[in-house]
Design an enzyme around this catalytic site. Structure first.
Site, PDB file in Angstrom:
ATOM      1  N   HIS A 124       0.820  -1.169   0.008  1.00  0.00           N
ATOM      2  CA  HIS A 124       0.194  -0.014   0.082  1.00  0.00           C
ATOM      3  C   HIS A 124       0.999   1.223   0.148  1.00  0.00           C
ATOM      4  O   HIS A 124       2.106   1.077   0.584  1.00  0.00           O
ATOM      5  CB  HIS A 124      -0.994  -0.090   1.374  1.00  0.00           C
ATOM      6  CG  HIS A 124      -1.825   1.187   1.078  1.00  0.00           C
ATOM      7  ND1 HIS A 124      -1.647   2.422   1.632  1.00  0.00           N
ATOM      8  CD2 HIS A 124      -3.222   1.081   0.760  1.00  0.00           C
ATOM      9  CE1 HIS A 124      -2.684   2.771   1.237  1.00  0.00           C
ATOM     10  NE2 HIS A 124      -3.696   2.293   0.871  1.00  0.00           N
ATOM     11  N   GLU A 160      -3.584   3.173  -7.294  1.00  0.00           N
ATOM     12  CA  GLU A 160      -4.058   4.025  -6.536  1.00  0.00           C
ATOM     13  C   GLU A 160      -2.916   5.404  -6.506  1.00  0.00           C
ATOM     14  O   GLU A 160      -1.972   5.122  -5.832  1.00  0.00           O
ATOM     15  CB  GLU A 160      -4.292   3.905  -4.828  1.00  0.00           C
ATOM     16  CG  GLU A 160      -5.029   2.752  -4.685  1.00  0.00           C
ATOM     17  CD  GLU A 160      -5.590   2.562  -3.106  1.00  0.00           C
ATOM     18  OE1 GLU A 160      -6.723   2.738  -2.727  1.00  0.00           O
ATOM     19  OE2 GLU A 160      -4.485   2.684  -2.089  1.00  0.00           O
TER      20      GLU A 160
HETATM   21  O1  G3P Z   1      -6.602   1.831   0.755  1.00  0.00           O
HETATM   22  C1  G3P Z   1      -7.534   2.677   0.239  1.00  0.00           C
HETATM   23  C2  G3P Z   1      -6.955   3.999   0.330  1.00  0.00           C
HETATM   24  O2  G3P Z   1      -5.594   4.218   0.024  1.00  0.00           O
HETATM   25  C3  G3P Z   1      -7.777   4.926  -0.493  1.00  0.00           C
HETATM   26  O3  G3P Z   1      -8.106   5.941   0.695  1.00  0.00           O
HETATM   27  O4  G3P Z   1      -9.552   7.354   1.649  1.00  0.00           O
HETATM   28  O5  G3P Z   1      -8.869   7.811  -0.636  1.00  0.00           O
HETATM   29  O6  G3P Z   1     -10.514   5.994  -0.025  1.00  0.00           O
HETATM   30  P1  G3P Z   1      -9.382   6.964   0.390  1.00  0.00           P
END
Ligand code: G3P
Length: 219
Positions: free
Chosen positions: A93, A140
């Site tokens: 992550h 992400e």
């Molecule tokens: O692991 C999920 C995360 O990093 C995304 O976070 O708060 O943007 O949904 P968020």
């Protein structure tokens, strides 16, 4: 076609730790009869209590280390995580980066049917991870994590580009996307862009009405 995934990372949010983690997992359990695969990614401290109280909700670990039983103080040893109820894990992550070697060695230790979701910050990292054949890759963009704008709106091309690149390297790997995902419309957009689900945190953990958000996400 497998159900799309809604993966909620509890991180160490106060609203998703300890008793609050158990309450949040119980809320998620109520939405496991929908057309989505619901997964709670919980702290190692909360894993056992949540897993032992969950029926259809999958409970995953937030991280695992490629170590066995022995002299590994403080490391998250996979066999114990599985014994305590973990049925999957995320790894690498943005808030807990590891080396490619770490991911590779971990995968070699895990049972072949144990899902692992490797997180990638961009397309090139996703390509490197796809070569290892993880079950899932979640793309992400770090700058959008915890923000108000979903990756599906702020940077839709990173989702389509990651799906295309990952599938060209390894068509078995399923791609998720995350960062800023907040509602059912973001989930639908993710699926339109070719993702097979979403990884999210604050949209759920900071929600005033968690049940309403989970209802919307899974509708
Ligand atoms: O692991 C999920 C995360 O990093 C995304 O976070 O708060 O943007 O949904 P968020």
């Amino acid at each position: 076609m497998d159900k799309p995934l809604i993966v909620v990372n509890f991180k160490t949010y106060e609203s998703a730790s300890g008793q609050s983690a158990e309450d949040l997992a119980a809320s998620m359990e109520k939405f496991t009869n929908r057309n989505f695969r619901m997964i709670a990614v919980v702290s190692a401290f909360d894993l056992h209590s949540i897993a032992s109280n969950s029926t259809n909700l999958e409970v995953w670990s937030q991280h695992l280390d490629p170590v066995g039983k022995g002299s590994y103080t403080g490391w998250l040893e996979p066999e114990s995580a599985i014994y305590r109820g973990a049925v999957g894990t995320i790894i690498n992550h943005a808030e807990h980066k590891v080396s490619i070697k770490h991911v590779k060695e971990l995968m070699e230790m895990l049972p072949s049917d144990f899902p692992i979701c490797a997180c990638a910050a961009d397309v090139s990292e996703a390509i490197e991870l796809a070569k290892l054949n993880p079950t899932f890759i979640a793309v992400e963009p770090p700058e959008l994590i915890g923000g108000d704008i979903s990756v599906t709106t702020a940077d839709p091309s990173i989702v389509t580009d990651t799906v295309k690149a990952v599938k060209s390297v390894n068509s078995n790997v399923r791609v998720l996307c995350g960062a800023g995902v907040k509602n059912g419309s973001d989930v639908r957009k993710a699926i339109e862009l070719g993702a097979e689900g979403v990884l999210l945190a604050s949209g759920v953990t900071k929600a005033e009405d968690v049940n309403a958000v989970l209802d919307d996400l899974s509708s």
